[in-house]
Write a protein that holds these residues in place. Structure first.
Motif, PDB file in Angstrom:
ATOM      1  N   UNK A  36       0.864  -1.184   0.000  1.00  0.00           N
ATOM      2  CA  UNK A  36       0.000   0.000   0.000  1.00  0.00           C
ATOM      3  C   UNK A  36       0.901   1.235   0.000  1.00  0.00           C
ATOM      4  N   UNK A  37       0.452   2.264  -0.703  1.00  0.00           N
ATOM      5  CA  UNK A  37       1.163   3.536  -0.718  1.00  0.00           C
ATOM      6  C   UNK A  37       0.384   4.573   0.067  1.00  0.00           C
ATOM      7  N   UNK A  38       1.097   5.346   0.891  1.00  0.00           N
ATOM      8  CA  UNK A  38       0.488   6.414   1.684  1.00  0.00           C
ATOM      9  C   UNK A  38       1.241   7.701   1.345  1.00  0.00           C
ATOM     10  N   UNK A  39       0.536   8.651   0.756  1.00  0.00           N
ATOM     11  CA  UNK A  39       1.144   9.893   0.295  1.00  0.00           C
ATOM     12  C   UNK A  39       0.538  11.076   1.031  1.00  0.00           C
ATOM     13  N   UNK A  40       1.363  11.819   1.732  1.00  0.00           N
ATOM     14  CA  UNK A  40       0.909  13.026   2.420  1.00  0.00           C
ATOM     15  C   UNK A  40       1.189  14.217   1.502  1.00  0.00           C
ATOM     16  N   UNK A  41       0.127  14.960   1.156  1.00  0.00           N
ATOM     17  CA  UNK A  41       0.231  16.028   0.165  1.00  0.00           C
ATOM     18  C   UNK A  41      -0.448  17.291   0.691  1.00  0.00           C
ATOM     19  N   UNK A  42      -0.443  18.343  -0.129  1.00  0.00           N
ATOM     20  CA  UNK A  42      -1.080  19.595   0.266  1.00  0.00           C
ATOM     21  C   UNK A  42      -2.486  19.694  -0.337  1.00  0.00           C
ATOM     22  N   UNK A  43      -3.206  20.737   0.040  1.00  0.00           N
ATOM     23  CA  UNK A  43      -4.590  20.906  -0.415  1.00  0.00           C
ATOM     24  C   UNK A  43      -4.687  21.122  -1.921  1.00  0.00           C
TER      25      UNK A  43
END
Length: 158
Positions: A36-43
């Motif tokens: 699984x990939x978990x990507x923290x990004x901006x709005x």
């Protein structure tokens, strides 16, 4: 393998701890060892993804993109016949949106993140909440996974 990427600068995140928490959530949901990939990004980035894939021109907290198409979450696990099939997909989490939610609700990121990750994983497993019956089924599955997670709270790294 769980791949966690931080592509935003608003919030410092303990990526190793989050990766371990996702591994534990996968164990609690019966998908230990799955990718699984978990990507923290901006709005801005999540708004673009939301518009591109859901035709909604607004930010949101989390989007999930399953690797497999499935007609039923109950049969999903059985569809994986090879090692390459053991990929759930990718989740994208908008940290500014999530932090605004936490502040508005007096909730800590530590408490809210497992709920979001569980919600995203359920989408990757084929659950949705488009109809009342689907919402109930998904909600019950989320509660079951979170209950198992809380039972293991002494080993939670985050």
């Amino acid at each position: 393998m769980v791949l966690v990427l931080n592509q935003q600068r608003l919030v410092w995140l303990p990526l190793r701890s989050i990766r371990r928490q996702v591994e534990i959530l996968l164990e609690c949901s019966g998908y230990a060892g799955w990718d699984v990939g978990v990507n923290f990004i901006d709005n801005k980035r999540i708004q673009h993804l939301n518009h591109q894939y859901r035709m909604k021109d607004s930010a949101t907290d989390i989007l999930s993109f399953p690797f497999h198409e499935t007609t039923s979450p109950e049969s999903f696990h059985a569809q994986a016949t090879t090692e390459d099939d053991r990929n759930l997909g990718d989740m994208f989490l908008a940290m500014p949106y999530i932090m605004d939610h936490c502040r508005a609700n007096g909730e800590s990121l530590t408490d809210h993140l497992p709920v979001l990750l569980t919600h995203g994983l359920c989408h990757l497993m084929g659950y949705d909440h488009e109809h009342d019956a689907d919402f109930l089924r998904m909600s019950n599955r989320e509660k079951e996974i979170l209950h198992k997670l809380r039972a293991r709270s002494s080993v939670l790294p985050f």
